[in-house]
Design an enzyme around this catalytic site. Sequence first.
Site, PDB file in Angstrom:
ATOM      1  N   GLN A  27       0.808  -1.300  -0.069  1.00 18.05           N
ATOM      2  CA  GLN A  27      -0.107   0.091   0.033  1.00 18.05           C
ATOM      3  C   GLN A  27       0.835   1.272  -0.150  1.00 18.05           C
ATOM      4  OE1 GLN A  27      -2.336  -0.343   3.620  1.00 18.05           O
ATOM      5  NE2 GLN A  27      -1.202   1.023   4.578  1.00 18.05           N
ATOM      6  N   GLY A  28       0.295   2.301  -0.402  1.00 19.86           N
ATOM      7  CA  GLY A  28       0.956   3.739  -0.356  1.00 19.86           C
ATOM      8  C   GLY A  28      -0.445   4.607  -0.410  1.00 19.86           C
ATOM      9  N   TYR A  29       0.210   5.917   0.052  1.00 18.11           N
ATOM     10  CA  TYR A  29      -0.780   6.919   0.053  1.00 18.11           C
ATOM     11  C   TYR A  29      -0.312   8.129  -0.947  1.00 18.11           C
ATOM     12  CZ  TYR A  29      -2.152   4.778   4.664  1.00 18.11           C
ATOM     13  OH  TYR A  29      -2.236   3.713   5.494  1.00 18.11           O
ATOM     14  N   LEU A  30      -1.644   8.310  -1.445  1.00 16.39           N
ATOM     15  CA  LEU A  30      -1.528   9.426  -2.559  1.00 16.39           C
ATOM     16  C   LEU A  30      -1.634  10.941  -1.847  1.00 16.39           C
ATOM     17  CD1 LEU A  30      -3.508   7.560  -5.477  1.00 16.39           C
ATOM     18  CD2 LEU A  30      -1.186   7.665  -5.090  1.00 16.39           C
ATOM     19  N   VAL A  38      -6.188   9.446   1.087  1.00 11.64           N
ATOM     20  CA  VAL A  38      -6.432   8.707  -0.092  1.00 11.64           C
ATOM     21  C   VAL A  38      -5.263   7.399  -0.321  1.00 11.64           C
ATOM     22  CG1 VAL A  38      -6.480   8.824  -2.678  1.00 11.64           C
ATOM     23  CG2 VAL A  38      -7.166  10.566  -1.323  1.00 11.64           C
TER      24      VAL A  38
END
Length: 71
Positions: A27-30, A38
């Site tokens: 996972q990663g956060y935009l 997001v």
Amino acid sequence: MSKEIERKFLVVGDSWKKESIGVLYRQGYLNSANERTVRVRTIAHKGFLTVKGLTVGCSRLVFEYNSLCPR
């Protein structure tokens, strides 16, 4: 759209470490701001885009979209 209620649990002991079953999460956060978060996440071969709103009390609005990821 759904409503998320944050709950936390304390795990006692370490017998859970003996389990060999697992699923790969990436996972990663935009965007991470006070008003929203997001996140993009893949779990096995599925992809998810999640938008979480402002926390009010112990809950917040959540929008989640999913799709299959190419192998």
